[in-house]
Design an enzyme around this catalytic site. Sequence first.
Site, PDB file in Angstrom:
ATOM      1  N   GLY A  50      -7.467  13.788   0.977  1.00  0.00           N
ATOM      2  CA  GLY A  50      -6.509  12.803   1.469  1.00  0.00           C
ATOM      3  C   GLY A  50      -5.083  13.238   1.455  1.00  0.00           C
ATOM      4  O   GLY A  50      -4.248  12.686   1.218  1.00  0.00           O
ATOM      5  N   ASN A  79      -7.541  12.825  -4.580  1.00  0.00           N
ATOM      6  CA  ASN A  79      -6.399  11.650  -4.320  1.00  0.00           C
ATOM      7  C   ASN A  79      -6.878  10.961  -2.979  1.00  0.00           C
ATOM      8  O   ASN A  79      -6.553   9.612  -3.198  1.00  0.00           O
ATOM      9  CB  ASN A  79      -5.270  12.473  -3.475  1.00  0.00           C
ATOM     10  CG  ASN A  79      -4.319  11.902  -2.979  1.00  0.00           C
ATOM     11  OD1 ASN A  79      -3.456  11.080  -3.610  1.00  0.00           O
ATOM     12  ND2 ASN A  79      -4.362  11.827  -1.615  1.00  0.00           N
ATOM     13  N   TYR A 129     -10.572  -3.072  -5.441  1.00  0.00           N
ATOM     14  CA  TYR A 129      -9.934  -1.620  -5.914  1.00  0.00           C
ATOM     15  C   TYR A 129      -9.618  -1.359  -7.435  1.00  0.00           C
ATOM     16  O   TYR A 129      -9.774  -0.274  -7.665  1.00  0.00           O
ATOM     17  CB  TYR A 129      -8.587  -1.921  -5.241  1.00  0.00           C
ATOM     18  CG  TYR A 129      -7.565  -0.974  -5.453  1.00  0.00           C
ATOM     19  CD1 TYR A 129      -7.744   0.511  -4.800  1.00  0.00           C
ATOM     20  CD2 TYR A 129      -6.459  -0.902  -6.210  1.00  0.00           C
ATOM     21  CE1 TYR A 129      -6.684   1.593  -5.010  1.00  0.00           C
ATOM     22  CE2 TYR A 129      -5.430   0.083  -6.210  1.00  0.00           C
ATOM     23  CZ  TYR A 129      -5.873   1.582  -5.883  1.00  0.00           C
ATOM     24  OH  TYR A 129      -4.707   2.334  -6.013  1.00  0.00           O
ATOM     25  N   SER A 130      -9.396  -2.545  -7.909  1.00  0.00           N
ATOM     26  CA  SER A 130      -9.238  -2.450  -9.519  1.00  0.00           C
ATOM     27  C   SER A 130     -10.590  -1.826 -10.204  1.00  0.00           C
ATOM     28  O   SER A 130     -10.639  -1.117 -10.990  1.00  0.00           O
ATOM     29  CB  SER A 130      -8.995  -3.737 -10.030  1.00  0.00           C
ATOM     30  OG  SER A 130      -7.478  -4.222  -9.660  1.00  0.00           O
ATOM     31  N   LYS A 152     -10.992   1.906  -9.598  1.00  0.00           N
ATOM     32  CA  LYS A 152     -10.084   2.706 -10.278  1.00  0.00           C
ATOM     33  C   LYS A 152     -10.458   2.639 -11.826  1.00  0.00           C
ATOM     34  O   LYS A 152     -10.220   3.494 -12.528  1.00  0.00           O
ATOM     35  CB  LYS A 152      -8.820   2.213 -10.027  1.00  0.00           C
ATOM     36  CG  LYS A 152      -7.896   2.546  -8.367  1.00  0.00           C
ATOM     37  CD  LYS A 152      -8.279   3.721  -8.131  1.00  0.00           C
ATOM     38  CE  LYS A 152      -7.501   4.433  -6.567  1.00  0.00           C
ATOM     39  NZ  LYS A 152      -7.915   5.836  -6.389  1.00  0.00           N
ATOM     40  N   ILE A 198       4.036   3.300  -5.891  1.00  0.00           N
ATOM     41  CA  ILE A 198       4.688   4.345  -5.402  1.00  0.00           C
ATOM     42  C   ILE A 198       4.953   4.180  -3.960  1.00  0.00           C
ATOM     43  O   ILE A 198       3.855   3.933  -3.087  1.00  0.00           O
ATOM     44  CB  ILE A 198       3.927   5.360  -5.560  1.00  0.00           C
ATOM     45  CG1 ILE A 198       3.261   5.596  -6.965  1.00  0.00           C
ATOM     46  CG2 ILE A 198       4.610   6.832  -5.373  1.00  0.00           C
ATOM     47  CD1 ILE A 198       4.280   5.865  -8.035  1.00  0.00           C
TER      48      ILE A 198
HETATM   49  N1  LIG Z   1       0.765   4.486  -3.309  1.00  0.00           N
HETATM   50  C1  LIG Z   1       0.624   4.035  -4.316  1.00  0.00           C
HETATM   51  O1  LIG Z   1       1.422   2.795  -4.925  1.00  0.00           O
HETATM   52  C2  LIG Z   1      -0.494   3.990  -5.107  1.00  0.00           C
HETATM   53  C3  LIG Z   1      -0.636   3.405  -6.418  1.00  0.00           C
HETATM   54  C4  LIG Z   1      -1.784   3.801  -7.229  1.00  0.00           C
HETATM   55  C5  LIG Z   1      -2.756   4.616  -7.074  1.00  0.00           C
HETATM   56  N2  LIG Z   1      -2.655   5.203  -5.601  1.00  0.00           N
HETATM   57  C6  LIG Z   1      -3.586   6.235  -5.161  1.00  0.00           C
HETATM   58  O2  LIG Z   1      -3.268   7.276  -4.567  1.00  0.00           O
HETATM   59  C7  LIG Z   1      -4.366   7.859  -3.666  1.00  0.00           C
HETATM   60  C8  LIG Z   1      -3.132   8.009  -2.371  1.00  0.00           C
HETATM   61  O3  LIG Z   1      -2.894   6.939  -2.181  1.00  0.00           O
HETATM   62  P1  LIG Z   1      -1.381   7.006  -0.981  1.00  0.00           P
HETATM   63  O4  LIG Z   1      -0.432   5.817  -1.152  1.00  0.00           O
HETATM   64  O5  LIG Z   1      -1.099   8.225  -0.739  1.00  0.00           O
HETATM   65  O6  LIG Z   1      -2.310   6.449   0.417  1.00  0.00           O
HETATM   66  P2  LIG Z   1      -2.156   6.731   1.878  1.00  0.00           P
HETATM   67  O7  LIG Z   1      -3.190   5.447   2.571  1.00  0.00           O
HETATM   68  O8  LIG Z   1      -0.875   6.672   2.257  1.00  0.00           O
HETATM   69  O9  LIG Z   1      -2.874   8.055   2.180  1.00  0.00           O
HETATM   70  C9  LIG Z   1      -4.251   8.190   1.892  1.00  0.00           C
HETATM   71  C10 LIG Z   1      -4.845   9.502   2.556  1.00  0.00           C
HETATM   72  O10 LIG Z   1      -6.275   9.625   2.387  1.00  0.00           O
HETATM   73  C11 LIG Z   1      -6.933   9.620   3.723  1.00  0.00           C
HETATM   74  N3  LIG Z   1      -8.307   8.975   3.450  1.00  0.00           N
HETATM   75  C12 LIG Z   1      -8.632   7.744   3.327  1.00  0.00           C
HETATM   76  N4  LIG Z   1      -9.883   7.676   3.277  1.00  0.00           N
HETATM   77  C13 LIG Z   1     -10.555   8.807   3.186  1.00  0.00           C
HETATM   78  C14 LIG Z   1     -11.822   9.337   3.412  1.00  0.00           C
HETATM   79  N5  LIG Z   1     -12.769   8.561   3.249  1.00  0.00           N
HETATM   80  N6  LIG Z   1     -11.932  10.768   3.211  1.00  0.00           N
HETATM   81  C15 LIG Z   1     -10.824  11.611   3.487  1.00  0.00           C
HETATM   82  N7  LIG Z   1      -9.614  11.060   3.261  1.00  0.00           N
HETATM   83  C16 LIG Z   1      -9.355   9.808   3.333  1.00  0.00           C
HETATM   84  C17 LIG Z   1      -6.083   9.051   4.552  1.00  0.00           C
HETATM   85  O11 LIG Z   1      -6.295   9.501   6.109  1.00  0.00           O
HETATM   86  C18 LIG Z   1      -4.708   9.398   4.262  1.00  0.00           C
HETATM   87  O12 LIG Z   1      -4.324  10.506   4.721  1.00  0.00           O
HETATM   88  C19 LIG Z   1      -5.022   6.578  -3.522  1.00  0.00           C
HETATM   89  O13 LIG Z   1      -6.149   7.182  -4.349  1.00  0.00           O
HETATM   90  C20 LIG Z   1      -4.731   5.560  -4.133  1.00  0.00           C
HETATM   91  O14 LIG Z   1      -5.428   4.553  -4.620  1.00  0.00           O
HETATM   92  C21 LIG Z   1      -1.778   4.988  -4.897  1.00  0.00           C
END
Ligand SMILES: NC(=O)c1ccc[n+]([C@@H]2O[C@H](COP(=O)([O-])OP(=O)(O)OC[C@H]3O[C@@H](n4cnc5c(N)ncnc54)[C@H](O)[C@@H]3O)[C@@H](O)[C@H]2O)c1
Length: 271
Positions: free
Chosen positions: A24, A101, A168-169, A172, A201
């Site tokens: 990701g 990620n 989602y919950s 995770k 974030i």
């Molecule tokens: N941003 C937040 O507030 C937050 C909070 C808690 C947890 N997270 C976790 O952090 C991680 C990243 O979140 P983010 O905010 O950067 O998300 P985002 O959506 O901005 O980026 C996610 C990336 O993952 C890629 N992706 C999605 N599905 C995919 C798949 N099946 N195979 C390969 N790549 C894939 C997307 O193309 C994208 O580039 C996630 O696991 C998310 O659950 C984020």
Amino acid sequence: MATDATVAGGTPPRGTRPVAIVTGAARSLGLDISKRLHAEGWAVALLDRDGDTASAEAKALDPSGESAIGLSLDVLEAEAVAPAFARVAETLGPPEALVNNAGVYPDHALLDMDVSDWDAVIGINLRGTFLCTQAFGRMRRDADLAGGAIVNFASAAAYSARVGVSHYSASKAGIVMFTKSCAQELAPLGLRVNAVAPGLIEVRDDQISDEYRAAYLSMIPRGRTGRAPDISGVVSFLLGPDADYVNGECIAIDGGFLAGRALTRAGTPVS
Ligand SMILES: NC(=O)c1ccc[n+]([C@@H]2O[C@H](COP(=O)([O-])OP(=O)(O)OC[C@H]3O[C@@H](n4cnc5c(N)ncnc54)[C@H](O)[C@@H]3O)[C@@H](O)[C@H]2O)c1
């Protein structure tokens, strides 16, 4: 047992940099982690279902491709994971770190949720982490490589529910226990497995409404929402030697959101 991911004879790295795979990695947290690790001396493989953007970002890090590559990988595709990891090993050297990620967090009200919505979120977040972890562990085992580290992505939503993200919950919360199981089962390989649980974030302009931010801020003792470097710094720590005795842990990175009710007795927020 040989698998597609076998690193033949423990192929030596092309360079002197240790190699990390980040899933990701085309944008947001995964991209920031990739950039940070690269700046700290890792060779990085940016894997994403958006392979074109991952490749472009890798080229921006190192146009020669010696210390950064981008590859297309949908973590849902069981047959594609081991070959992608093998390609990383052939190009950069055997990976010793994996950052799981890749994840999605769409909103779907429970009573209106299609089974396909549930399957997609559980699939990418939980099954995808399992598939990548298994391929990585097999690769290390089959090449007889000791050590290494994995960081999984949980969320504050693993501990504190939010309306509209039951899938989602659940995914995770599953990551938290999957991380602990992996820490036990992969210990014989010298592999450490930990997780991070980010709070809110802010990584994209379209992520949240102003109303949501304002309401959420009142629950964060630190008084601000998170930024990508808040996460990449902890991921870097967990992958590095200073975390050598940290294993099976899930670290909340949430400004204190999960600490409890950030309210005074008078009912006012603390920040
Ligand atoms: N941003 C937040 O507030 C937050 C909070 C808690 C947890 N997270 C976790 O952090 C991680 C990243 O979140 P983010 O905010 O950067 O998300 P985002 O959506 O901005 O980026 C996610 C990336 O993952 C890629 N992706 C999605 N599905 C995919 C798949 N099946 N195979 C390969 N790549 C894939 C997307 O193309 C994208 O580039 C996630 O696991 C998310 O659950 C984020």
